[in-house]
Design a protein around this motif. Structure first.
Motif, short mmCIF file in Angstrom:
data_model
loop_
_atom_site.label_atom_id
_atom_site.label_comp_id
_atom_site.label_asym_id
_atom_site.label_seq_id
_atom_site.Cartn_x
_atom_site.Cartn_y
_atom_site.Cartn_z
N UNK A 261 92.94 46.18 -5.57
CA UNK A 261 93.71 46.50 -6.77
C UNK A 261 93.03 47.66 -7.49
N UNK A 262 93.75 48.71 -7.81
CA UNK A 262 93.14 49.84 -8.51
C UNK A 262 92.97 49.55 -10.00
N UNK A 263 92.19 50.38 -10.65
CA UNK A 263 92.07 50.26 -12.10
C UNK A 263 93.38 50.63 -12.76
N UNK A 264 93.97 51.74 -12.31
CA UNK A 264 95.24 52.19 -12.85
C UNK A 264 96.23 52.35 -11.71
N UNK A 265 97.41 51.77 -11.87
CA UNK A 265 98.45 51.91 -10.85
C UNK A 265 99.01 53.32 -10.88
N UNK A 266 99.36 53.84 -9.71
CA UNK A 266 99.93 55.18 -9.62
C UNK A 266 101.11 55.17 -8.67
N UNK A 333 80.46 47.95 -15.00
CA UNK A 333 80.88 49.02 -15.90
C UNK A 333 80.29 50.35 -15.46
N UNK A 334 79.00 50.38 -15.16
CA UNK A 334 78.34 51.63 -14.74
C UNK A 334 78.98 52.16 -13.45
N UNK A 335 79.30 51.25 -12.53
CA UNK A 335 79.95 51.66 -11.27
C UNK A 335 81.32 52.26 -11.55
N UNK A 336 82.08 51.62 -12.43
CA UNK A 336 83.41 52.15 -12.77
C UNK A 336 83.29 53.54 -13.38
N UNK A 337 82.28 53.75 -14.20
CA UNK A 337 82.12 55.04 -14.87
C UNK A 337 81.64 56.14 -13.93
N UNK A 338 80.89 55.77 -12.88
CA UNK A 338 80.21 56.79 -12.08
C UNK A 338 80.66 56.89 -10.63
N UNK A 340 83.33 54.63 -8.94
CA UNK A 340 84.56 53.96 -8.53
C UNK A 340 85.58 54.97 -8.00
N UNK A 341 86.22 54.67 -6.86
CA UNK A 341 87.29 55.55 -6.35
C UNK A 341 88.45 55.60 -7.35
N UNK A 342 88.89 56.81 -7.64
CA UNK A 342 90.02 57.02 -8.55
C UNK A 342 91.31 57.21 -7.76
N UNK A 343 92.41 56.99 -8.45
CA UNK A 343 93.71 57.14 -7.80
C UNK A 343 94.01 58.59 -7.42
N UNK A 344 93.29 59.55 -8.04
CA UNK A 344 93.52 60.95 -7.71
C UNK A 344 92.59 61.45 -6.60
N UNK A 345 91.82 60.55 -6.01
CA UNK A 345 90.91 60.93 -4.94
C UNK A 345 89.51 61.23 -5.39
N UNK A 346 89.27 61.32 -6.68
CA UNK A 346 87.93 61.56 -7.18
C UNK A 346 87.16 60.25 -7.31
N UNK A 347 86.07 60.30 -8.08
CA UNK A 347 85.27 59.09 -8.26
C UNK A 347 84.75 59.03 -9.69
N UNK A 348 84.76 57.81 -10.22
CA UNK A 348 84.20 57.55 -11.54
C UNK A 348 85.15 57.83 -12.69
N UNK A 349 85.07 56.97 -13.70
CA UNK A 349 85.83 57.14 -14.94
C UNK A 349 84.83 57.19 -16.09
N UNK A 350 84.16 58.32 -16.31
CA UNK A 350 83.15 58.39 -17.37
C UNK A 350 83.72 58.16 -18.76
N UNK A 351 85.04 58.26 -18.91
CA UNK A 351 85.66 58.06 -20.21
C UNK A 351 85.84 56.61 -20.61
#
Length: 540
Positions: A261-266, A333-338, A340-351
């Protein structure tokens, strides 16, 4: 200092608040103590939005719990800039979360509880002692003569009452008073339950979770320090889990299938029923004007701590387990910020930013760890899987009907991975009753459990542990105390005597508005289709 009152409620969680509120409503003088500086337990200091059932908006819900939910909605209508659509919705769900029809902030529940108790505190019939933890019990024969509580400065206070309620999160008073109780899992050789382990294991306890509140500010950097054991959590894999917990991949509890399950659905994940962000979202930007952003509460499988138990071990071991649970949450939390695979292909949600104002803390983590499983009293009657489980009873049979019912509840039998290395046990249950016999310890004459510490088993704790059930347990205990004291008999006599049991039923169904039986079409119900977005699902 010793104080004399009618009822002493030790623990101000969901059950404790309901017990105290019910007792004062029925004319008793009550003192309630609470270890935290917030009342409300899993609703507030543990930061867990209410896990509820499909009939929660129906008349079968007790008047008191319905009033709590109504006041939560009114709080948002009075104090928040709602959109016209949200303001007009009689079933306002502030966070539009998936887990509940009323996902909302812990701080709001705390304010609502304070409002509900305020008139009784002003009258002097209810005294609330926050930040007072039980440290000792004075026992004479089969009675608790007094309870000693201690504040953060080390000052002790001795409290006594004819009846004493253990509404602590871990059944602490059961242990202090030497009341017969069980920890961990009973064995099938004892209970005959289909899903119990073969033999008892006191150290087989459900995972605990240290929850936290988050918002996402895209383009900002809120990354904190790397936790000391981050690499352990990043790489360690338990035998029953598909990989490290720091991942979007986990296990679906009911069928034990591996899922992601992703953090944000796309648009790239249309087959995902819902994303993690919406799961326990307590503020939905779409419900408000004035710049209020989404806020979600993290209580996901990734922060379930199952390495070591917190009950039945030495205090130092329990403290280490709690510290490790906290570090797991910090690491996720640290893993999500730094990373974690993002839905756009990048990694980390520092925000990703912690919201301590939501949890009432400086750092955004809950005030207390979420404990799913308590010490459980040995009681006159023990609720088994055979009383509520669909598989154990047979399709269409419905739950057992108890002549001494004092309330209602429903939830799946939902056990999280355990400290014994067991994966989920998540099975269907029927809507059930709360039997009075499960609230009466086998020996102690004036001690009553009023939380997750009633006479359930490791298995049935999985469906009796949720917010509305705990509230109903507390209401039943408050009413039982009033009938017991009013007739000058011990609580067990109320169950033993038909006239007193009838009186208790009249109190529950009359002034308190508590239903004691489900309609037959509900009692025998054990299936519902996949819910649409925003409806209640089998919450974790």
């Amino acid at each position: 200092m010793t104080r004399q009152i009618d009822l002493l409620v030790v623990g101000g969680g969901v059950g404790g608040v309901a017990a105290a509120l019910t007792a004062v409503t029925l004319g008793l003088r009550v003192v309630m103590t609470e270890e935290s500086d917030w009342l409300g337990g899993q609703l507030t200091s543990q930061a867990v939005p209410p896990d509820e059932h499909a009939w929660i908006e129906q008349p079968s819900t007790s008047r008191g719990y319905a009033e709590l939910r109504r006041r939560v909605r009114d709080y948002y209508r009075r104090n928040y800039p709602l959109t016209a659509e949200a303001a007009a919705d009689p079933l306002l769900n502030p966070g539009r979360g998936i887990v509940s029809r009323i996902c909302h902030e812990p701080r709001v529940t705390e304010a609502v509880i304070a409002e509900m108790l305020a008139p009784w505190r002003a009258s002097g019939r209810l005294e609330v002692l926050l930040e007072h933890a039980p440290v000792a019990a004075e026992v004479t024969g089969d009675r608790v003569a007094a309870v000693v509580v201690r504040d953060p400065r080390g000052r002790e206070l001795t409290l006594s009452a004819p009846l004493v309620v253990d509404a602590t999160e871990t059944g602490e008073l059961l242990a202090l008073a030497g009341a017969e109780h069980v920890i961990g899992a009973e064995g099938a050789d004892d209970t005959g339950e289909l899903h119990a382990p073969a033999i008892a294991d006191p150290l087989d306890q459900q995972a605990v979770s240290w929850c936290f509140a988050l918002e996402h500010r895209a383009g900002e950097d809120h990354v904190g320090d790397r936790p000391a054991r981050y690499e352990h959590w990043r790489t360690h894999v338990d035998p029953f889990w598909p990989g490290p917990q720091l991942s979007w991949t986990d296990i679906e509890p009911i069928g034990l299938r591996v899922r992601t399950r992703p953090l944000f659905q796309s648009v790239d994940t249309p087959d995902v029923p819902f994303d993690l962000w919406r799961y326990r979202r307590v503020l939905a930007a779409s419900s408000f004007t004035g710049g209020i952003d989404d806020v979600t509460l993290v209580n996901w499988p990734q922060i379930d701590y199952w390495e070591a138990p917190v009950l039945g071990v030495e205090p130092d071991a329990a403290a280490r387990a709690l510290a490790a649970s906290r570090e797991l949450s910090e690491s996720f939390l640290y893993w999500m910020q730094t990373e974690a695979p993002r839905e756009d292909g990048g990694s980390g949600y520092p925000g990703l930013r912690l919201r301590g104002d939501v949890t009432g803390t400086a750092d955004g983590f809950a005030k207390r760890v979420y404990i799913r499983e308590s010490r459980r009293a040995l009681t006159e009657f023990r609720v088994l899987e055979q009383h509520v489980g669909v598989e154990a009873r047979g399709a269409g049979t419905g739950s057992a009907v108890f002549d001494d019912s004092v309330g209602l509840g429903h939830y799946r039998i939902d056990l999280h991975p355990s400290t014994a290395g067991r994966t989920y046990v998540d099975i269907e249950s029927y809507p059930f009753q709360i039997p009075l016999g499960a609230l009466l310890p086998v020996r102690m004459e004036n001690l009553l459990p009023a939380a997750k510490n009633i006479g359930s088993t490791h298995i049935t704790n999985g469906c009796y542990r949720l917010h509305p059930v705990e509230w109903s347990i507390g209401e039943a205990v408050g009413a039982l105390a009033a009938v017991s004291l009013g007739n000058r008999v011990p609580p067990r006599a109320v169950r033993a005597r038909g006239d007193l049991l009838d009186e208790l039923r009249r109190v529950l169904t009359g002034p308190l508005g508590i239903a004691l039986r489900w309609p037959e079409e509900v009692r025998t119900h054990h299936w519902k289709p996949r819910p649409a977005e925003g409806e209640v699902v089998a919450a974790r």
